[in-house]
Enzyme design. Structure first.
Site, PDB file in Angstrom:
ATOM      1  N   ASP A 127      42.921  46.954  42.580  1.00 38.65           N
ATOM      2  CA  ASP A 127      43.396  45.880  43.437  1.00 38.65           C
ATOM      3  C   ASP A 127      43.099  44.496  42.844  1.00 38.65           C
ATOM      4  O   ASP A 127      41.946  44.081  42.806  1.00 38.65           O
ATOM      5  CB  ASP A 127      42.693  46.048  44.797  1.00 38.65           C
ATOM      6  CG  ASP A 127      43.069  44.981  45.806  1.00 38.65           C
ATOM      7  OD1 ASP A 127      44.072  44.283  45.599  1.00 38.65           O
ATOM      8  OD2 ASP A 127      42.337  44.850  46.808  1.00 38.65           O
ATOM      9  N   ASP A 308      48.871  39.946  43.750  1.00 41.48           N
ATOM     10  CA  ASP A 308      48.011  40.941  44.379  1.00 41.48           C
ATOM     11  C   ASP A 308      48.601  42.343  44.266  1.00 41.48           C
ATOM     12  O   ASP A 308      49.489  42.714  45.026  1.00 41.48           O
ATOM     13  CB  ASP A 308      47.812  40.539  45.855  1.00 41.48           C
ATOM     14  CG  ASP A 308      46.911  41.502  46.606  1.00 41.48           C
ATOM     15  OD1 ASP A 308      46.392  42.460  45.996  1.00 41.48           O
ATOM     16  OD2 ASP A 308      46.715  41.292  47.824  1.00 41.48           O
TER      17      ASP A 308
END
Ligand SMILES: *[C@@H]1O[C@H](CO)[C@@H](O)[C@H](O)[C@H]1NC(C)=O
Length: 422
Positions: A127, A308
């Site tokens: 992530d 992201d």
């Protein structure tokens, strides 16, 4: 001229880092499982699942802002950023039975890693929108932990004697003890990596195929502050990675996706990288001076974009997103609370792009489509109008964009680069 070999090696390193921000072909590959997030197997938009993801995304970034405020102070926030209240659930009942799904599919880009001595294996979501590593603890007795791999303190594990707490909404939190241990990802091994072994995980996380998360953003977003060192940063500091650079290829479920540690994988892209400096002090992979266009129309300019990989969709300020869909004939607002819009499914929409002062990086029609709704003639668009408090003119750019490019994230040069996928 005559150089000693050590001098030559040092020189070569210095030159190559000048010539290109990225060291190539020195890294290690982590291959990902399929990801199948927003639609069921028949291509229908899964309203409940996507809404759960929106709530998770909101609360994840709320956690990040809380961490950033604690670690670096409010002055590190983007202009106009604010810590918004937790988002709990969708206030209205499910609109209709869009979901034909009866089985959860993978929601994240998941790959393998190990912790401890001997190595204990975990399946992890990589992530770029957070900075902590956590996995379930052997002490987790919740049903949600049952199918997951759990960390058992190993001979190299040290309890750091700190609590870890992260709230994800939907009455669910992740918390547990903080440890340090040897961590290895694709053969890149570090010692004394801080992470959390959690005893409570959320219901929504229980259904996912991952055990935990490995954050790839900057230290200032870390919940774990003793010490504050995300994996890639630890690896660089310990010399386990020559370059604190990683490359992502995120693609459709049926074709291979990969995280490349220590550089970029030139077998997956062609042409030159276009690099842009990371701006602001937010701890995110944030680029400035961005622009969103549809055809020749500029929908938003001078925007900040946060890249992201742990977010599925693309989120922008509601007024700018409304302007984007205004430019798409036949589109309409579908869910005002969530900020979803529909477009005609047959719209051959492949002219939405992000631009950071170089070329237009297009979102393919396929990646702009988050699935069918209603009678099946309308499809939800991958750009959502929702403000998570990340700042004025700030867009959160997730996988619906990242799937279109090969992306490189460099701590060494504080930059993000894009190249064309092969
Ligand atoms: C599990 O709980 C025991 C007893 O409180 C504790 O000593 C141990 O460190 C815990 N293990 C993990 C992995 O947190």
């Amino acid at each position: 001229m005559h150089f000693k070999s050590t001098t030559l090696a040092a020189l070569a390193l210095a030159l190559s880092s000048k010539a290109s921000p990225v060291h190539q072909e020195t890294g290690r590959r982590v291959s990902f499982h399929r990801r199948h997030a927003m639609t069921d197997n028949n291509g229908w938009f899964d309203h409940d699942e996507v809404s759960r993801q929106v709530i998770r995304t909101h609360n994840k970034h709320r956690n990040n802002l809380v961490n950033l405020e604690r670690n670096a102070g409010r002055e590190a926030f983007n202009e106009g950023a604010e810590i918004k209240p937790f988002m709990e659930h969708h206030p209205v009942e499910r609109r209709q039975a869009e979901s034909l799904m009866d089985e959860k599919s993978d929601t994240y880009w998941v790959g393998k890693m190990t912790i401890g001595t001997p190595a204990q294996q975990f399946t992890i979501d990589f992530d770029t929108g957070s900075s902590d590593l956590w996995v379930p603890s052997t002490n987790c007795t919740m049903e949600a932990c049952a199918p997951k791999h759990k960390y058992t303190p190993s001979s190299t594990g040290v309890n750091l004697d700190h609590a870890f707490y992260m709230y994800y909404g939907d009455s669910s939190a992740v918390h547990g003890e903080t440890w340090s241990d040897t961590v290895s990802v694709a053969g890149v091994k570090v010692t004394d990596q801080p992470f959390s072994a959690v005893t409570t995980i959320t219901k929504s996380l229980a259904a996912e195929a991952t055990d935990g998360i490995l954050g790839l953003a900057f230290p200032s977003l870390s919940t774990i502050t003793h010490p504050q060192s995300p994996f890639v940063n630890t690896a660089k500091a310990q010399g386990s990675l020559e370059a604190a650079v990683f490359g992502f290829k995120l693609s459709k479920p049926d074709s291979p996706s990969e995280l490349y540690l220590g550089g970029t994988d030139s077998s997956l892209y062609k042409g030159q990288f276009e690099y842009h400096p990371v701006v602001g002090k937010t701890g995110y992979w944030q680029l400035g001076n961005g622009k969103v266009t549809i055809g020749s129309k500029v929908v938003a300019s001078d925007i900040q974009t946060i890249m992201d990989s742990g977010t599925t969709l693309i989120y922008g300020p509601p007024d700018k997103v409304a302007a984007l869909y205004d430019a798409i004939p036949g589109s309409s607002l579908y869910d005002a609370y969530m900020g979803y819009y529909t477009i005609p499914c047959d719209a051959s929409l492949s002219n939405v792009a992000f631009n950071w002062g170089g070329k237009d990086w297009m979102i393919s029609a396929e990646n702009f489509n988050a699935g069918q709704v209603g009678e099946g003639f309308e499809c939800v668009g991958a750009v959502v109008g929702k403000d998570f408090g990340l700042g004025k003119d700030t867009w959160l750019v997730g996988d619906s964009f990242l799937k279109n490019v090969y992306s490189a994230f460099s701590f060494d040069d504080n930059s993000v680069g894009f190249a064309t996928l092969k």
